[in-house]
Design an enzyme around this catalytic site. Structure first.
Site: not given
Length: 728
Positions: A480, A548
């Protein structure tokens, strides 16, 4: 032969199976662009026109011809300093700070195989069998001692031509590069639209299509990464081009840092399309003997619309950018712990999730944020990559063994490019963060960015990660990156204008070390979801978390836009709980499953133990369906049948040999006593018959591709369906 050189006319012709690209060195020594289009023989120099267009169009001093001006002529590598007032690819300063150069043809070379770029991602060939060749053309400015080597990699059966450039200081004095882009296409005439992909966090890669009028249209990223605001993919097409007809050209940047892509229509109605590094905060000094590489641009052309163009890019990225063990393998169906428990978990909590996942046929458990250091919220501990054994109730190896004993693989989340101020790493090495001396740093998610332009920083993170990965049977890593680069200052940089470029190269160096050491691990890229979804990252991470936002309706638009340049095999797509945590919309689990099954990285983001039994049955069925269709989704030709703004959003995967097809639909408009809505497949075998496997109905392919088939009329809101067709 993919590359043909006519030494007499100094013409270079590059052939793929269906396209031709041509350029020529003219009499003064400038490299002119002639043609990029449908495969053709002969020389297309007749497309270039010459006329006296008044004294405003300047010409080089040694030409003495008022009909000659680089401000009008189509060029391969336009540069600042020779009278072309359109946007250049290169701007250089000499040791005295004076701008301007004059690049003319010096030499060329044809090599077998596709070129590679040391330290940078690039399309690769697979040996002599695929027929790839490289053309190297070197331009030079003897006054400055400047050389620019233009590299053209021809991939014939992919209908792809790759471009890169290497700028060398072959002189005796320092030079500074203030602008460096990679590729340019100059069109002598035409009326075009430009397609780009804009967005933001949780709504990435929405399709924008604009008419190219006089002036300059450009998109890019100043964020230190390719960004979710604009993707490094641009398409130029005729105004009438559709999915199935018309001409279209694409550029895709194999780079994960800042970029700029531009289309300019000039005073003479000519159009220039270009792509490369962002100018913002870029100023790269080159000492004598040093060189700078302009990262690769993948180019493709289609005479048959946007679907064929996308399929060219999909095939190239899936088979010649993505590498390693997981390139051609089915990806495990996974359950990610984040939306199930966020930071609040123990080892027992995770094992309970794994037990339920195993019952439903899921193949992997991923432990997301919160397993390391003193990380119980997002205010601390980034940079402290050691296992919190107190939280897990034992060692990492013990936890992984428990999960493996249930028949599940185990994955883990990391965010190695970031550091928290409240961390042992930052307290020991505050200068390792990018921060400006004397200025309070700008925080993002309460974290700073580590200076990956520095080898000692990368080495430390590499060693920490290896110490974790070596403890247990880790088979998946989610990488990430949750903020942009704002404060640009490296404590060891000789010139701050180098830092952003060197940061991205440093990121690639670290990733390369890890994927070489752990070839069995499936690395998934992530940057606040899909905010660094580019071909550069796909060279290291075979799939990227697409967004997301897992809401089925929003994901239709996100995955639709992503599909223009990237294959489904690279898209992480999961089913999450409802109401959705991003927009609080509720959609049926059938729709969520249908949309997620259109991505190669299929999985779940929810607490399975909270699901009612009926929903669990849906999960079992979705996992089973994924296993049946996975190969077609991963390797098949992709067709956008309709879009997220239509009444029905529909898409299709067809096996390369036409033997199977998978078609997904989501009904977006629900009306009382509604009309029948039809979906029309494409890409089936003409003259053949296909059986739809759920209903057993048999269809003639020609009629099916002409008239389509009806969807159920009495449908629930956002009804999602996956149809499977098999050729008889």
């Amino acid at each position: 032969m993919p590359i043909i050189v006519d030494e007499t006319s100094r013409t270079f012709t590059l052939h793929t199976d269906n396209t031709t690209y041509q350029m020529r060195v003219d009499e003064p020594g400038y490299l002119l662009h002639l043609y990029y289009g449908t495969r053709s023989e002969g020389t297309m120099d007749y497309l270039v026109t010459y006329a006296d267009r008044s004294g405003l169009c300047v010409c080089p001093h040694d030409v003495h011809d008022r009909t000659y001006s680089l401000d009008v002529l189509p060029q391969e590598f336009p540069f600042d300093g020779a009278g072309d007032m359109r946007a250049p690819l290169l701007r250089v300063r000499d040791a005295a700070g004076v701008y301007g150069c004059d690049l003319r043809y010096a030499r060329h070379e044809v090599r077998s195989g596709k070129y590679a770029l040391p330290g940078l991602p690039a399309v690769y060939d697979e040996g002599e069998g695929d027929g790839a060749e490289t053309l190297s053309v070197t331009l030079a400015d003897p006054r400055l001692g400047l050389e620019v080597e233009l590299l053209y990699g021809v991939m014939p059966y992919l209908d792809v031509i790759c471009r890169a450039a290497i700028v060398r200081n072959a002189g005796e004095a320092a030079l500074t590069i203030d602008r460096l882009q990679t590729a340019c296409l100059d069109f002598t005439h035409g009326s075009f639209d430009v397609i780009t992909f804009s967005g933001r966090h949780a709504m990435e890669r929405r399709v924008d299509r604009h008419f190219v009028d006089h002036g300059s249209f450009h998109v890019g990223s100043r964020r230190g990464m390719s960004s979710g605001q604009y993707n490094p993919l641009m398409i130029l097409c005729d105004r009438a081009t559709t999915e199935t007809s018309g001409r279209a050209w694409s550029m895709s940047f194999v780079w994960s840092g800042g970029f700029e892509a531009e289309v300019e229509r000039c005073q003479y109605a000519q159009t220039r399309m270009q792509m490369g590094l962002a100018d913002d905060r870029f100023s790269y000094p080159l000492a004598p003997g040093e060189e700078l590489v302009a990262p690769e641009v993948i180019m493709s052309y289609s005479a048959h619309g946007l679907s064929a163009l996308s399929q060219n890019l999909h095939r190239c990225i899936r088979t010649h950018v993505v590498r390693g063990t997981w390139r051609d393998r089915p990806r495990p169906v996974l359950l990610n712990s984040w939306e199930a428990c966020y930071f609040d978990f123990t080892g027992d909590t995770l094992v309970d999730l794994a037990k339920k996942a195993a019952e439903l046929g899921i193949e992997m458990l991923v432990m997301d944020d919160g397993w390391f250091g003193k990380r119980n919220d997002d205010f601390r501990a980034l940079g402290d990559w050691y296992v919190n054994e107190e939280k897990l109730g034992g060692t990492l190896a013990e936890l992984v063994d428990r999960v493996n004993a249930l028949g599940l693989k185990f994955g883990i989340w990391v965010e190695p490019e970031m550091v928290s101020e409240d961390s042992d790493l930052y307290r020991a090495h505050p200068d390792w963060a990018l921060a400006i001396p004397g200025k309070d740093p700008v925080l993002g998610r309460d974290q700073l960015v580590l200076d990956f332009s520095r080898k000692e920083v990368r080495d430390n993170i590499y060693e920490q990660l290896c110490a974790v990965f070596d403890q247990a049977n880790i088979e998946y890593v989610k990488w990430d990156c949750n903020r942009n680069i704002v404060d640009l200052y490296s404590a060891t940089a000789t010139d701050q204008g180098k830092v952003l470029y060197d940061y991205t190269r440093g990121l690639y160096e670290l990733l390369e070390r890890l994927v070489q050491r752990y070839p069995h691990i499936l690395f998934e890229g992530c940057s606040a979801g899909g905010c660094r979804f580019d071909a550069g990252m796909l060279y290291y991470t075979p799939q990227i978390w697409t967004s997301d936002n897992t809401d089925a309706v929003n994901r239709l638009a996100i995955q639709y836009g992503t599909s223009f340049g990237y294959p489904a095999s690279t898209m992480g797509a999961h089913v999450s709980a409802c109401p959705n945590e991003i927009n609080w919309r509720t959609t049926p689990i059938s729709a969520r499953g249908t949309v997620a099954l259109a991505g190669g990285g299929f999985g779940y983001e929810l607490d399975l133990n909270d699901l009612p039994e009926r929903a669990c049955e849906h999960v079992k069925a979705q996992v089973a369906l994924h296993r049946e269709i996975e190969d077609v989704v991963r390797e098949g030709r992709y067709f956008r049948l309709s879009g997220p703004a239509d009444e029905v959003c529909a898409w299709e995967f067809v096996a390369e040999d036409g033997s199977k097809a998978v078609l997904g639909t989501v009904l977006l408009l629900i009306e009382g006593y509604g009309v029948a809505r039809y979906v029309t497949p494409r890409g089936l075998t003409p003259g053949a018959f296909y059986r739809e496997l759920t209903t057993g109905n048999v269809f003639a392919a020609d009629a099916l591709m002409d008239e389509g088939f009806p969807l159920p009329i009495n449908a629930e809101p956002y009804m999602g369906r996956t149809y499977r067709f098999e050729r008889l």
